[in-house]
Design an enzyme around this catalytic site. Structure first.
Site, PDB file in Angstrom:
ATOM      1  N   ASP A   1       0.873  -1.183   0.000  1.00 58.40           N
ATOM      2  CA  ASP A   1       0.000   0.000   0.000  1.00 58.40           C
ATOM      3  C   ASP A   1       0.905   1.226   0.000  1.00 58.40           C
ATOM      4  O   ASP A   1       2.108   1.129   0.273  1.00 58.40           O
ATOM      5  CB  ASP A   1      -0.892   0.003   1.255  1.00 58.40           C
ATOM      6  N   SER A   2       0.305   2.378  -0.263  1.00 55.78           N
ATOM      7  CA  SER A   2       1.060   3.628  -0.162  1.00 55.78           C
ATOM      8  C   SER A   2       1.561   3.839   1.265  1.00 55.78           C
ATOM      9  O   SER A   2       2.442   4.667   1.490  1.00 55.78           O
ATOM     10  CB  SER A   2       0.159   4.808  -0.539  1.00 55.78           C
TER      11      SER A   2
ATOM     12  N   CYS B   1      -4.270  -1.103  -2.041  1.00 55.08           N
ATOM     13  CA  CYS B   1      -4.386   0.346  -2.208  1.00 55.08           C
ATOM     14  C   CYS B   1      -5.312   0.605  -3.397  1.00 55.08           C
ATOM     15  O   CYS B   1      -4.980   0.250  -4.538  1.00 55.08           O
ATOM     16  CB  CYS B   1      -2.998   0.928  -2.481  1.00 55.08           C
TER      17      CYS B   1
ATOM     18  N   GLU C   1      -1.906   7.722   8.722  1.00 54.48           N
ATOM     19  CA  GLU C   1      -0.442   7.564   8.730  1.00 54.48           C
ATOM     20  C   GLU C   1       0.153   8.109  10.036  1.00 54.48           C
ATOM     21  O   GLU C   1       1.186   7.648  10.493  1.00 54.48           O
ATOM     22  CB  GLU C   1       0.186   8.311   7.538  1.00 54.48           C
TER      23      GLU C   1
ATOM     24  N   CYS D   1     -10.813   3.639   0.292  1.00 54.33           N
ATOM     25  CA  CYS D   1      -9.375   3.799   0.537  1.00 54.33           C
ATOM     26  C   CYS D   1      -9.069   2.897   1.723  1.00 54.33           C
ATOM     27  O   CYS D   1      -9.820   2.898   2.713  1.00 54.33           O
ATOM     28  CB  CYS D   1      -9.052   5.257   0.867  1.00 54.33           C
TER      29      CYS D   1
ATOM     30  N   HIS E   1      -7.031   3.056   4.022  1.00 53.37           N
ATOM     31  CA  HIS E   1      -6.749   3.716   5.301  1.00 53.37           C
ATOM     32  C   HIS E   1      -8.038   3.927   6.109  1.00 53.37           C
ATOM     33  O   HIS E   1      -8.004   3.983   7.341  1.00 53.37           O
ATOM     34  CB  HIS E   1      -6.098   5.088   5.074  1.00 53.37           C
TER      35      HIS E   1
HETATM   36  N1  DGL Z   1      -4.616   3.529   0.953  1.00 57.73           N
HETATM   37  C1  DGL Z   1      -4.696   4.090  -0.336  1.00 57.73           C
HETATM   38  C2  DGL Z   1      -5.972   3.702  -1.069  1.00 57.73           C
HETATM   39  O1  DGL Z   1      -6.574   2.700  -0.756  1.00 57.73           O
HETATM   40  C3  DGL Z   1      -4.430   5.526  -0.571  1.00 57.73           C
HETATM   41  C4  DGL Z   1      -3.930   6.482   0.430  1.00 57.73           C
HETATM   42  C5  DGL Z   1      -3.018   7.526  -0.191  1.00 57.73           C
HETATM   43  O2  DGL Z   1      -3.481   8.558  -0.681  1.00 57.73           O
HETATM   44  O3  DGL Z   1      -1.827   7.240  -0.223  1.00 57.73           O
HETATM   45  O4  DGL Z   1      -6.365   4.363  -1.988  1.00 57.73           O
END
Ligand code: DGL
Length: 293
Positions: free
Chosen positions: A18-19, A81, A159, A191, A193
């Site tokens: 993931d990012s 992600c 984060e 997302c 997160h």
């Molecule tokens: N966790 C990522 C997603 O599912 C993106 C978060 C980011 O912007 O890095 O899209």
């Protein structure tokens, strides 16, 4: 053809990336569904968020991450992600022959669940603007209204392990407003997160939405793909997880520890990935040379 044959033994790890730390919501579901598998989780927190990056940058960076995971012997890759899936999954699948399982915004199940005929979707700006999302909606949710909410800044909260409290709730309230003032009865967390913000989202929306996030569906898909490829792990328990981050380990460690819920774990640093290395495939080379990472 068996894409795993001759490449990786069945006890080889599944690479998940993931990012940043959001994909731990997917790691958690895979660990629960496949407790015998070894998992290698790669958090690209040093480069997060991806949500405002250019599509070229995302494709180039994620190709590097996939190659790194394959160099560690991973037998399959999970893109945990949504942003990377929307911008890069097709590209990565075209360049790597290993099974690649990718999370995507769960608009299809949400459209099927909705009784009001209106769903809301929270995601990064890049996901919201992507043609991939547009195609998903046309194919699977054309019969419902989709309230699309770009949420810049929200992944950064996770984060930083800011999951509740007045600042986060203020920001969440602003993002939830269009959903709350619509007919939406179903909310997609688009997302990875955002599941970590779910208690705050539920509190602020007073239980108004059924919340949909597809990490368990991804875990089931991982099982199906590994089984079909003949490389499902043989153990039913005892799998190990290894965590790697591109953020400094001292910064990444407490955050990954808290979100993973593991009492003992160590985060290893991701080495610098060289844009000119051999895994910059000939057809990708032009993209790599244009993008500085
Ligand atoms: N966790 C990522 C997603 O599912 C993106 C978060 C980011 O912007 O890095 O899209």
């Amino acid at each position: 053809m068996n894409p795993c044959a001759g490449r990786a033994p069945s006890n080889a790890p599944i690479g998940i990336f993931d990012s940043g730390v959001g994909g731990l919501s997917v790691w958690r579901s895979i660990r629960q569904a496949l407790p015998g598998e070894n998992l290698l989780y790669l958090a690209d927190s040093g480069y997060a968020p991806y949500g405002d990056r250019s599509p070229d940058w995302i494709r180039a960076r994620t190709a590097q991450l996939v190659q790194f995971l394959l160099d560690q012997g991973c037998k399959a890759i999970v893109i945990a992600c949504n942003t990377a899936t929307m911008l890069a999954a097709a590209y990565l699948r075209a360049h790597f022959s290993v099974p690649i399982i990718a999370i995507e915004p769960a608009v299809k199940p949400a459209a099927a669940l909705s009784r009001s005929g209106c769903i809301a979707l929270m995601a990064t700006r890049r996901t919201i603007e992507s043609t991939g999302l547009q195609n998903l909606i046309s194919q699977h949710a054309a019969q419902v209204q989709v309230v699309r909410i770009a949420c810049p800044g929200l992944a950064e909260r996770v984060e930083a392990l800011q999951l509740d409290g007045p600042d986060v709730e203020h920001e969440l309230h602003r993002y939830l407003k269009p959903a709350l003032s619509s007919r939406a009865d179903t909310l997609v967390l688009g997302c990875t997160h955002y599941p970590f913000l779910r208690p705050s989202i539920e509190r602020l929306s007073a239980g108004r939405f059924q919340i949909v996030e597809p990490s368990f569906a991804v875990a089931s898909q991982v099982r199906r793909r590994l089984h079909a490829a003949g490389c499902l792990g043989v153990r039913s328990a005892g799998g190990h997880s290894v965590f790697i981050s591109s953020a400094p380990p001292a910064q990444a460690q407490p955050i990954i520890q808290a979100l993973s819920g593991l009492p003992r774990m160590t985060v290893q640093p991701l080495p610098t990935l060289d844009t000119d290395s051999s895994y910059a495939l000939p057809c990708a080379r032009s993209t790599f040379s244009q993008v500085s990472i």
